[in-house]
Design an enzyme around this catalytic site. Structure first.
Site, short mmCIF file in Angstrom:
data_model
loop_
_atom_site.label_atom_id
_atom_site.label_comp_id
_atom_site.label_asym_id
_atom_site.label_seq_id
_atom_site.Cartn_x
_atom_site.Cartn_y
_atom_site.Cartn_z
N SER A 142 47.64 143.45 63.70
CA SER A 142 47.06 142.39 62.87
C SER A 142 45.54 142.45 63.02
O SER A 142 45.03 142.97 64.02
CB SER A 142 47.56 141.03 63.39
OG SER A 142 46.82 139.97 62.82
N TYR A 155 48.14 134.41 70.16
CA TYR A 155 48.45 135.48 69.20
C TYR A 155 47.43 136.60 69.33
O TYR A 155 47.78 137.78 69.32
CB TYR A 155 48.48 134.90 67.78
CG TYR A 155 48.99 135.85 66.72
CD1 TYR A 155 50.22 136.49 66.85
CD2 TYR A 155 48.26 136.08 65.56
CE1 TYR A 155 50.70 137.35 65.86
CE2 TYR A 155 48.72 136.92 64.56
CZ TYR A 155 49.95 137.57 64.72
OH TYR A 155 50.41 138.42 63.73
P1 NAP Z 1 58.42 137.33 59.51
O1 NAP Z 1 58.82 137.23 58.08
O2 NAP Z 1 58.54 136.13 60.40
O3 NAP Z 1 59.26 138.55 60.15
C1 NAP Z 1 59.35 138.77 61.52
C2 NAP Z 1 60.46 139.76 61.76
O4 NAP Z 1 60.53 140.06 63.16
C3 NAP Z 1 61.83 139.24 61.34
O5 NAP Z 1 62.55 140.28 60.70
C4 NAP Z 1 62.49 138.88 62.65
O6 NAP Z 1 63.89 139.08 62.56
C5 NAP Z 1 61.89 139.95 63.57
N1 NAP Z 1 61.97 139.57 64.97
C6 NAP Z 1 61.38 138.51 65.58
N2 NAP Z 1 61.73 138.46 66.86
C7 NAP Z 1 62.58 139.51 67.07
C8 NAP Z 1 63.30 140.00 68.18
N3 NAP Z 1 63.22 139.41 69.39
N4 NAP Z 1 64.09 141.10 68.04
C9 NAP Z 1 64.18 141.72 66.84
N5 NAP Z 1 63.52 141.31 65.75
C10 NAP Z 1 62.73 140.22 65.86
O7 NAP Z 1 56.91 137.81 59.66
P2 NAP Z 1 56.03 138.87 58.84
O8 NAP Z 1 54.95 138.10 58.20
O9 NAP Z 1 56.88 139.77 58.03
O10 NAP Z 1 55.40 139.65 60.07
C11 NAP Z 1 55.84 140.94 60.46
C12 NAP Z 1 54.83 141.51 61.44
O11 NAP Z 1 53.53 141.51 60.83
C13 NAP Z 1 54.67 140.73 62.73
O12 NAP Z 1 54.46 141.65 63.78
C14 NAP Z 1 53.42 139.90 62.50
O13 NAP Z 1 52.80 139.56 63.70
C15 NAP Z 1 52.60 140.87 61.68
N6 NAP Z 1 51.56 140.28 60.82
C16 NAP Z 1 51.85 139.26 59.96
C17 NAP Z 1 50.83 138.73 59.16
C18 NAP Z 1 51.06 137.58 58.21
O14 NAP Z 1 50.06 136.93 57.82
N7 NAP Z 1 52.27 137.30 57.80
C19 NAP Z 1 49.54 139.26 59.25
C20 NAP Z 1 49.29 140.33 60.13
C21 NAP Z 1 50.31 140.82 60.90
P3 NAP Z 1 65.02 138.16 63.27
O15 NAP Z 1 64.46 136.76 63.35
O16 NAP Z 1 66.18 138.32 62.35
O17 NAP Z 1 65.23 138.81 64.59
#
Ligand code: NAP
Length: 258
Positions: A142, A155
């Protein structure tokens, strides 16, 4: 036969947001995708969405923070074939408290899922990636790994930790011809990220994106991830920082009045 024939990948975080969109995009381009997340029913719905005649999605319900669970999944992948690519996308944020008020359980959760989850998956699959002779590991961190912000301490610490892991790994694995790609997105409007961070408060979650013209979408990030792992193997996009135009930096986010 080209480099991209018969590619197979593990994608973590494949049940929602960026991971799901990336798994879908890779499958649409003919890849075999092992889709990993905890929620099995969501992984099954991804399987059902893949158009016929393209790639395949194989659901692997597992918790990335559980070393034994990840090892079980690795055995399943090995029994089914092998992968040359792993995308560590599972992760997230909990809370917006300042450091002075930060909750230990939130910090613990963020470190476990973002850093130790990536470590577990990396350690499990590295031998397989090395064995292919041209492996690829993509780690989704990120812009929170590049600059701290008020209320972001936990974070920031977790994403900076994951960023540190990616940097060391790139140096260590070059001799094994495993490329390590880090993708660092800014604001991405996904369904669950802010909702989870803000403890299920839908109104507060919507406010994060209020008035922002075209925040990044999960598909935008999936496009970049798909491109990065599909580029010829000698090309390493080692760090890709991507933000919406409206977010020129961590501290400049343009919101149009509502
Ligand atoms: P999201 O929709 O909340 O997705 C998170 C994913 O991680 C879900 O598929 C969840 O699946 C999985 N997960 C969480 N804990 C887990 C565990 N213990 N074991 C296996 N899977 C797990 O979030 P997103 O926005 O797509 O974010 C994805 C990535 O991008 C993250 O690393 C986040 O930090 C990063 N990111 C996000 C943003 C943003 O603004 N959205 C910006 C920069 C970076 P389950 O709950 O089904 O396990």
């Amino acid at each position: 036969m080209t480099e991209n024939d018969h590619r197979a990948a593990v994608v973590t975080g494949a049940s929602s947001g960026i991971g799901r969109a990336t798994a879908a995009r890779l499958a649409a381009q003919g890849w075999t995708v092992y889709a990993l997340a905890r929620r099995a029913e969501r992984l099954q719905s991804l399987v059902d969405e893949v158009p016929e005649g393209t790639g395949t999605v194989i659901p692997l319900p597992a918790d990335v923070t559980d070393t034994a669970d990840v090892e079980r999944v690795r055995e399943q992948v090995e029994a089914a074939g092998r992968v040359d690519t792993v995308l560590c996308i599972a992760g997230g944020a909990r809370g917006t408290d300042r450091v002075a008020d930060g909750r230990l359980e939130d910090w613990d959760w963020m470190y476990r899922v973002n850093v130790l989850g990536t470590l577990n998956v990396t350690q499990a699959f590295l031998p397989m990636l090395r064995a292919t002779g041209r492996g690829t590991l993509l780690i989704l961190t990120s812009t929170a790994a590049l600059a701290s912000y008020e209320g972001g301490g936990g974070y920031n610490a977790a994403k900076m930790g994951q960023h540190g892991l990616a940097g060391a790994l790139r140096l260590e694995e070059a001799e094994h011809n495993v490329r390590v790609i880090e993708v660092l997105p800014g604001l991405v409007h996904t369904e669950e990220f802010s909702l989870n961070r803000l403890r299920g408060d839908q109104q507060a979650a919507e406010k994060v994106y209020a008035g922002v013209e075209n925040p990044l979408t999960a598909d935008d990030v999936a496009d970049v991830c798909t491109y990065a792992v599909s580029a010829p193997h000698h090309v390493n996009l080692d760090q890709v920082v991507m933000r919406p135009v409206a977010q020129a930096s961590q501290f400049k986010l343009i919101r149009k009045s509502q």
